[in-house]
Design an enzyme around this catalytic site. Sequence first.
Site, PDB file in Angstrom:
ATOM      1  N   ASP A  91     -58.018 -30.106   0.319  1.00 46.56           N
ATOM      2  CA  ASP A  91     -59.455 -29.907   1.102  1.00 46.56           C
ATOM      3  C   ASP A  91     -58.793 -28.055   0.914  1.00 46.56           C
ATOM      4  O   ASP A  91     -57.881 -27.456   1.966  1.00 46.56           O
ATOM      5  CB  ASP A  91     -60.097 -30.141   1.666  1.00 46.56           C
ATOM      6  CG  ASP A  91     -59.615 -30.533   3.449  1.00 46.56           C
ATOM      7  OD1 ASP A  91     -59.189 -29.728   3.279  1.00 46.56           O
ATOM      8  OD2 ASP A  91     -60.006 -30.926   4.369  1.00 46.56           O
ATOM      9  N   ASP A 301     -63.541 -39.732  -2.243  1.00 46.04           N
ATOM     10  CA  ASP A 301     -62.244 -39.237  -1.488  1.00 46.04           C
ATOM     11  C   ASP A 301     -63.784 -39.911   0.328  1.00 46.04           C
ATOM     12  O   ASP A 301     -64.268 -39.462   0.707  1.00 46.04           O
ATOM     13  CB  ASP A 301     -61.471 -38.189   0.077  1.00 46.04           C
ATOM     14  CG  ASP A 301     -62.595 -37.215  -0.097  1.00 46.04           C
ATOM     15  OD1 ASP A 301     -63.208 -36.370  -0.149  1.00 46.04           O
ATOM     16  OD2 ASP A 301     -62.715 -37.203   1.633  1.00 46.04           O
ATOM     17  N   CYS A 339     -59.961 -61.328  -1.846  1.00 48.03           N
ATOM     18  CA  CYS A 339     -59.382 -60.643  -1.414  1.00 48.03           C
ATOM     19  C   CYS A 339     -57.976 -61.184  -1.642  1.00 48.03           C
ATOM     20  O   CYS A 339     -56.949 -61.875  -1.276  1.00 48.03           O
ATOM     21  CB  CYS A 339     -59.525 -59.548  -0.229  1.00 48.03           C
ATOM     22  SG  CYS A 339     -58.083 -57.922  -0.065  1.00 48.03           S
ATOM     23  N   CYS A 341     -54.890 -59.288  -1.313  1.00 45.97           N
ATOM     24  CA  CYS A 341     -53.980 -57.916  -0.834  1.00 45.97           C
ATOM     25  C   CYS A 341     -52.949 -58.971   0.713  1.00 45.97           C
ATOM     26  O   CYS A 341     -53.281 -59.572   0.874  1.00 45.97           O
ATOM     27  CB  CYS A 341     -54.704 -56.779   0.266  1.00 45.97           C
ATOM     28  SG  CYS A 341     -55.138 -57.905   2.207  1.00 45.97           S
ATOM     29  N   CYS A 344     -54.214 -60.495   3.255  1.00 49.51           N
ATOM     30  CA  CYS A 344     -55.897 -61.508   3.175  1.00 49.51           C
ATOM     31  C   CYS A 344     -54.860 -62.919   3.053  1.00 49.51           C
ATOM     32  O   CYS A 344     -54.935 -64.142   3.557  1.00 49.51           O
ATOM     33  CB  CYS A 344     -57.115 -61.863   2.646  1.00 49.51           C
ATOM     34  SG  CYS A 344     -58.449 -59.753   3.716  1.00 49.51           S
ATOM     35  N   HIS A 370     -55.803 -53.784   4.303  1.00 52.26           N
ATOM     36  CA  HIS A 370     -57.071 -54.356   3.792  1.00 52.26           C
ATOM     37  C   HIS A 370     -57.940 -53.350   3.472  1.00 52.26           C
ATOM     38  O   HIS A 370     -58.299 -52.904   2.095  1.00 52.26           O
ATOM     39  CB  HIS A 370     -57.268 -55.399   4.854  1.00 52.26           C
ATOM     40  CG  HIS A 370     -58.835 -55.547   4.782  1.00 52.26           C
ATOM     41  ND1 HIS A 370     -58.752 -57.179   3.223  1.00 52.26           N
ATOM     42  CD2 HIS A 370     -59.588 -55.686   4.357  1.00 52.26           C
ATOM     43  CE1 HIS A 370     -60.000 -56.886   3.218  1.00 52.26           C
ATOM     44  NE2 HIS A 370     -61.223 -55.732   3.864  1.00 52.26           N
TER      45      HIS A 370
END
Length: 397
Positions: A91, A301, A339, A341, A344, A370
């Site tokens: 940015d 974002d 989930c 991931c 999890c 996560h």
Amino acid sequence: MSVCLQIEATRGPARAGRLITPHGEVETPVFMPVGTLGSVKGISQDVLEELGVEILLSNTYHLFLRPGVETVRKMGGLHQFMSWDRAILTDSGGFQVFSLNELRKVSEEGVAFRSHLDGSARFLSPEKAMEVQIGLGADIIMAFDECTEYPADAARARASMELTLRWAERCKRYFEEHKAEVPWKSSRQPSAVSRQGKQVLRSAGQPRAAVPTGKNQALFGIVQGGMDPELRRESALRTIEIGFPGYAIGGLSVGEPRELTRDVVLSTLEHLPSDRPRYLMGVGTPEEIAFYAQSGVDMMDCVLPTRAARHGLLFTSEGKISIKQARYAKDESALDPACDCHVCRRYSRAYLRHLYAANELLAQVLNTVHNLHFYLVTMRTVRAGIRAGLAPASGAS
Ligand SMILES: [Zn+2]
């Protein structure tokens, strides 16, 4: 050639495609994790790669103050410094100057402010923001804008928008004259990236293998205009007139009600060219990023998934969970059964709750993994939906 968007499918106003950058391709619509200081807090770069992050955002304001652009430039630019081969967006510093500095002084020339670290006097102008962002060497850099405060009256919103437009012209002029100075184009240093093998290649005096010659950074313009749809329209048209390879919608999430954010985004999107990437800055919850992606935004974002994770707030398919609550102390189930991931799949809510309550560093790491995974999967699902309901995009590139 800097950055371009290849639209591969559309559904209503939504588009799915690929953003081609000097550091690889990015599937869009995309959520970009925020790595404020050249680091996504708590998460190493190899884990970001495993999560499938193709682009991340870093903050010019923070890197400008620490470690300073000269350090990053000498290290070959931000990619090399942080050992990240994939795309980066920085940015302009505008938003942080406005949000972190109550003693800032805005003039036609730029913004004088004091560092939030040591109180030292600093100055950012359109030219300086370009110089710093060229030195950092992100693939996509942003024009230096004034983030109009909320609420602002009509005269103030117009004056702020006009200033942003004049600054956009100065940014573009400086960028066109200096874009060849980006450090990854001239780097001859051995890279810190993947020291096991690539270093041999690079220490032989080769520039980054991943960056074909002739590639440049891309400078995106930012639409401002406060909360007035008419000013937003004018800001969009005049920013497009200046001409950028991509356009952002800025000045939102500044304290306005969520419905107003949505109205301003939707009305602004109508005025942005369909063949250029559209980037909505600093928004939002999983529901919001899905909604905006389905409304035709290509890039977003937000610090929310990473910041909330560090406070024990976790996004799941069953809604938000505050893992600190005592009710999870003996809960053997996965954080989010839906989930996949690695958090999890491996750990129980009880263990995550214990880590958080005991203030273990691992709590922040696992929670962030996560939440980022959840955001990335949210966008993956949106992309699949656009592609599944698709009619091939006609002639867009
Ligand atoms: Zn998970």
